[in-house]
Design a protein around this motif. Sequence first.
Motif, mmCIF file in Angstrom:
data_model
loop_
_atom_site.group_PDB
_atom_site.id
_atom_site.type_symbol
_atom_site.label_atom_id
_atom_site.label_comp_id
_atom_site.label_asym_id
_atom_site.label_seq_id
_atom_site.Cartn_x
_atom_site.Cartn_y
_atom_site.Cartn_z
ATOM 1 N N GLN A 96 0.678 -1.109 -0.071
ATOM 2 C CA GLN A 96 0.103 0.059 -0.169
ATOM 3 C C GLN A 96 0.911 1.000 0.053
ATOM 4 N N SER A 97 1.978 1.418 0.787
ATOM 5 C CA SER A 97 2.871 2.498 0.787
ATOM 6 C C SER A 97 3.586 2.889 -0.463
ATOM 7 N N GLN A 98 3.580 1.638 -1.507
ATOM 8 C CA GLN A 98 3.926 2.111 -2.732
ATOM 9 C C GLN A 98 3.239 2.900 -3.610
ATOM 10 N N PHE A 99 2.131 3.196 -3.165
ATOM 11 C CA PHE A 99 0.978 4.030 -3.881
ATOM 12 C C PHE A 99 0.571 5.159 -3.094
ATOM 13 N N ILE A 100 0.343 5.210 -2.040
ATOM 14 C CA ILE A 100 0.085 6.147 -0.781
ATOM 15 C C ILE A 100 0.829 5.903 0.254
ATOM 16 N N ALA A 101 0.884 7.094 1.195
ATOM 17 C CA ALA A 101 1.418 6.959 2.441
ATOM 18 C C ALA A 101 0.515 6.851 3.515
ATOM 19 N N PRO A 102 0.548 5.456 4.144
ATOM 20 C CA PRO A 102 -0.473 5.250 5.141
ATOM 21 C C PRO A 102 -0.115 6.111 6.282
ATOM 22 N N LYS A 103 -1.116 6.760 6.921
ATOM 23 C CA LYS A 103 -1.104 7.640 7.995
ATOM 24 C C LYS A 103 -0.683 6.730 9.412
ATOM 25 N N LYS A 104 -0.048 7.488 10.481
ATOM 26 C CA LYS A 104 0.583 6.512 11.369
ATOM 27 C C LYS A 104 -0.282 5.906 12.069
ATOM 28 N N ASN A 105 -1.503 6.253 12.471
ATOM 29 C CA ASN A 105 -2.558 5.638 13.181
ATOM 30 C C ASN A 105 -3.076 4.584 12.564
ATOM 31 N N TYR A 106 -3.278 4.517 11.126
ATOM 32 C CA TYR A 106 -3.603 3.662 10.268
ATOM 33 C C TYR A 106 -2.469 2.335 10.324
ATOM 34 N N ARG A 107 -1.411 2.858 10.260
ATOM 35 C CA ARG A 107 -0.286 1.871 10.191
ATOM 36 C C ARG A 107 -0.178 0.867 11.599
ATOM 37 N N LEU A 108 -0.499 1.800 12.745
ATOM 38 C CA LEU A 108 -0.372 1.004 13.825
ATOM 39 C C LEU A 108 -1.569 0.137 14.196
ATOM 40 N N LEU A 109 -2.754 0.602 13.417
ATOM 41 C CA LEU A 109 -3.698 -0.169 13.723
ATOM 42 C C LEU A 109 -3.529 -1.544 13.001
ATOM 43 N N HIS A 110 -2.806 -1.820 11.969
ATOM 44 C CA HIS A 110 -2.544 -2.934 11.490
ATOM 45 C C HIS A 110 -1.234 -4.005 11.871
ATOM 46 N N ILE A 111 -0.570 -3.293 13.353
ATOM 47 C CA ILE A 111 0.461 -4.017 13.862
ATOM 48 C C ILE A 111 0.379 -3.972 15.066
ATOM 49 N N LEU A 112 -0.030 -3.273 15.955
ATOM 50 C CA LEU A 112 -0.218 -3.203 17.505
ATOM 51 C C LEU A 112 -1.135 -4.087 17.987
ATOM 52 N N PRO A 113 -2.160 -4.186 17.409
ATOM 53 C CA PRO A 113 -3.166 -5.070 18.037
ATOM 54 C C PRO A 113 -2.895 -6.266 17.856
ATOM 55 N N TYR A 114 -2.065 -6.737 16.738
ATOM 56 C CA TYR A 114 -1.579 -8.107 16.372
ATOM 57 C C TYR A 114 -0.418 -8.665 17.698
ATOM 58 N N ILE A 115 0.400 -7.494 17.791
ATOM 59 C CA ILE A 115 1.499 -7.803 18.859
ATOM 60 C C ILE A 115 0.996 -7.854 20.398
ATOM 61 N N LEU A 116 0.005 -7.346 20.481
ATOM 62 C CA LEU A 116 -0.714 -7.495 21.790
ATOM 63 C C LEU A 116 -1.387 -8.683 21.824
ATOM 64 N N ILE A 117 -2.021 -9.314 20.871
ATOM 65 C CA ILE A 117 -2.694 -10.581 20.791
ATOM 66 C C ILE A 117 -1.864 -11.686 20.914
ATOM 67 N N ILE A 118 -0.744 -11.683 20.124
ATOM 68 C CA ILE A 118 0.075 -12.847 20.477
ATOM 69 C C ILE A 118 0.934 -12.721 21.718
ATOM 70 N N THR A 119 0.934 -11.450 22.171
ATOM 71 C CA THR A 119 1.812 -11.344 23.579
ATOM 72 C C THR A 119 1.028 -12.056 24.528
ATOM 73 N N VAL A 120 -0.357 -11.368 24.514
ATOM 74 C CA VAL A 120 -1.193 -12.248 25.729
ATOM 75 C C VAL A 120 -1.368 -13.730 25.538
ATOM 76 N N ILE A 121 -1.787 -13.882 24.273
ATOM 77 C CA ILE A 121 -2.132 -15.678 24.064
ATOM 78 C C ILE A 121 -0.528 -16.157 24.424
#
Length: 345
Positions: A88-113
């Motif tokens: 996606q970043s090759q076409f447009i620059a994702p906003k910081k909050n949008y990037r975090l939305l696709h990364i932080l929740p999964y890091i949190l999930i795998i850490t808790v699990i």
Amino acid sequence: MNLEYQLIFFFSALGAFNGFLLSFYFAFKAKKSQVPSNYFLACLLLVLSVRIVKSVFFYFISGLSETFIQIGLSACFLIGPFLYLYLQSQFIAPKKNYRLLHILPYILIITVIGIAFPYWSERLLWTTYFVRVIYLQWLTYIIFSGLVLKPVFKKFFSSSEKFTDKDLWLSSIFFGTTFIWIGYFVGSFTSYIVGALSFSFILYLVILVLIFQRKKTTLFFDEKIRYKNKEINLVVIDEISNKLHLIQDKELFKDANLKLADIALAFKTSPHTLSQYLNDNLGKSFSLFINEYRIEEAKRLLHSNDNYTIEAIGYESGFNSKSTFFTTFKSLVGITPSAYRKQGN
């Protein structure tokens, strides 16, 4: 270990090792060249390599630490998001909050699990349920990534649009990651090492593409021109800044085939200098810089001209396809063109 096993171990392990090296390489290039998209590529290669290392040692070494197995499986949860964000970043620059939305929740999930249900005590739960969820999430992001590349795939079958070297590179990354997913999926029915060998095969193939294309394009760094180790002087910066209005005044952005060299010619400067100005002073790639003008024009037309279809507005604003217009508009504005038009009525 017989010769066949030694060869399989060598190629699969070497692929993982090279994956780590390329990950560090792209991370270094991202820092040096100020192209954030390369961080996503570096992270993608890193989590893939962690997953492959786990597969190699699990297959060839008995008594492997179950914590290491858990880390390898958890890394899969981030492969899909990093693939999607890089493409996606090759076409447009994702906003910081949008990037975090696709990364932080999964890091949190795998850490808790990982803490609540460690692999060493809940192995059956991992192999029966968690692994299925992980590979389903990976597949879901592959599908999303395919939608991002829809304009690229259309070029391949189009006689009017040229399939560029950058399109080839992005397609290689997408299909390579997809092939690795297939390797692991098939491996559950055949041999577990298939996924690791798939990674090695794809990695070497991509390296070959890199080597053969390297002389023709700066394909791998967002088409960024290599700069000399010096900054543009302030006089040149002021000259370019004072000419930015020409893009709007002359509606240069409406040319769907507009290139960096065309703007440089209008500004009476070199493509090299203009590209460095955009990256160093505005923090934008050329495509993002021009697309922002196009989106502003599209927003104006959506509110002022009800006679135009949304697709026609996209072409009128300078986009060369409906899908590219819709994807770029939603990424920069946050809503679809249709929803934006309704807001103005």
